[in-house]
Design an enzyme around this catalytic site. Structure first.
Site, PDB file in Angstrom:
ATOM      1  N   LYS A 193      -5.586  -3.614  -0.661  1.00 31.26           N
ATOM      2  CA  LYS A 193      -4.694  -3.736   0.492  1.00 31.26           C
ATOM      3  C   LYS A 193      -3.326  -4.181   0.012  1.00 31.26           C
ATOM      4  O   LYS A 193      -3.226  -5.114  -0.800  1.00 31.26           O
ATOM      5  CB  LYS A 193      -5.257  -4.766   1.483  1.00 31.26           C
ATOM      6  CG  LYS A 193      -4.678  -4.637   2.893  1.00 31.26           C
ATOM      7  CD  LYS A 193      -5.237  -3.430   3.615  1.00 31.26           C
ATOM      8  CE  LYS A 193      -4.957  -3.490   5.115  1.00 31.26           C
ATOM      9  NZ  LYS A 193      -5.510  -2.305   5.804  1.00 31.26           N
ATOM     10  N   THR A 222     -10.697  -2.616   3.341  1.00 34.12           N
ATOM     11  CA  THR A 222      -9.385  -3.196   3.065  1.00 34.12           C
ATOM     12  C   THR A 222      -8.912  -4.055   4.237  1.00 34.12           C
ATOM     13  O   THR A 222      -8.144  -4.997   4.041  1.00 34.12           O
ATOM     14  CB  THR A 222      -8.347  -2.109   2.754  1.00 34.12           C
ATOM     15  OG1 THR A 222      -8.134  -1.292   3.903  1.00 34.12           O
ATOM     16  CG2 THR A 222      -8.797  -1.257   1.575  1.00 34.12           C
ATOM     17  N   HIS A 282      27.852  -0.606 -11.761  1.00 39.28           N
ATOM     18  CA  HIS A 282      29.237  -0.418 -12.176  1.00 39.28           C
ATOM     19  C   HIS A 282      30.229  -0.674 -11.036  1.00 39.28           C
ATOM     20  O   HIS A 282      29.944  -0.431  -9.863  1.00 39.28           O
ATOM     21  CB  HIS A 282      29.440   1.000 -12.690  1.00 39.28           C
ATOM     22  CG  HIS A 282      28.516   1.363 -13.819  1.00 39.28           C
ATOM     23  ND1 HIS A 282      28.619   0.816 -15.071  1.00 39.28           N
ATOM     24  CD2 HIS A 282      27.452   2.221 -13.869  1.00 39.28           C
ATOM     25  CE1 HIS A 282      27.669   1.312 -15.846  1.00 39.28           C
ATOM     26  NE2 HIS A 282      26.952   2.166 -15.142  1.00 39.28           N
TER      27      HIS A 282
END
Length: 280
Positions: A11, A56, A246
């Site tokens: 899970k 789960t 950058h």
């Protein structure tokens, strides 16, 4: 012919907030928990037999239930507590992986003092842990911090690099250095004070980044790693990932204006990507 190879299930992104009440003050934590199990699950794949499968959804409920009775003060301790619970109650499970991200909530400062029950988010970074254990073995813990956004406006250069027919980058002796750093570290001892180690590691990384006269991201990354190892003898190695985010000098020539390192265009794609492990 086909056969089942390596497999696991679990899970992810179980969201959890916790208030710990100390009478005159509260602690507040916000976690995102992931659990993965390995074990004797082959028949669930090959024979549609779910008799060895812990749902789960049950894992999600286990996170909340274990948290309710837990006194763990760190994500490392909670990860081990949760993993032990699952291993002890599921003989078919041979190994468990628990990963937790913790948002950096901290007490709000009011008139120079921490407010007892009010909090603010300390930054975009999250604290992390990756905890792994097999049945009958000890825990392997990797702690970290992800999304540490830092920037310096000087003491950063990049010169002396390879130049070929495709090189357009100009050497820089004074540039912006920005990154969204990720750091993970492994421990050299079994029972460190995870919170203290984390505090010292992050403080050392930030201090070195600020003070360092950088000749490249690689140069700064290595010295940041050295500083972390010096600050925390409890860790054996540290891995740093530092994308170079950058800031390009804006061309103001069409407007008849100069630009003495004053106005920049920030970009995050594409970016340089530098990663290394520094160890003792």
């Amino acid at each position: 012919m086909a056969r089942l190879g390596e497999n696991r299930y679990g899970k992810s992104r179980v969201r959890l907030s916790r208030i710990t009440r100390h009478g005159d003050r509260h602690d507040f934590n916000e976690w995102s928990v992931g659990v993965l199990l390995e074990g004797d699950f082959e028949t669930s794949f090959t024979e549609a037999d779910n008799s060895k499968i812990l749902p789960t959804d049950t894992m999600k409920n286990t996170v909340y239930s274990v948290a309710r009775g837990s006194n763990a003060e760190t994500i490392e301790k909670f990860a081990m507590e949760l993993g032990d619970y699952l291993l002890d109650r599921n003989a078919q499970v041979s190994g468990v992986l628990v990963e937790i991200e913790e948002k950096a909530w901290e007490p709000m400062m009011v008139d120079g003092a921490p407010e007892a029950t009010t909090f603010k988010l300390g930054g975009p970074e999250v604290h992390t842990v990756r905890a792994v254990r097999d049945q009958g073995r000890e825990w392997s813990i990797r702690s970290g911090v992800d999304g540490l956004v830092i920037l310096k406006t000087t003491k950063s250069a990049f010169t002396g690099y390879i130049k070929d027919k495709l090189t357009t980058l100009k050497p820089a002796t004074d540039r912006i250095f920005g990154t969204r750093a990720t750091a993970t570290w492994e421990y050299a001892e079994a029972s460190p004070d995870h919170a203290q180690v984390r505090s010292r590691v992050v403080a050392a990384l930030l201090k070195e980044f600020a003070a360092h006269d950088s000749m490249s991201v690689q140069h700064t990354l290595f010295d940041m790693g050295k500083a972390a190892l010096n600050a925390a003898p409890e860790i054996a190695r540290i891995t740093l990932t530092m994308p170079n985010l950058h800031h390009l000098l804006a061309d103001l020539g069409p407007f008849d204006q100069d630009n003495p390192n004053h106005i920049f265009v920030p970009i995050d794609e594409p970016h340089g990507y530098i990663e290394a492990t520094i160890e003792r």
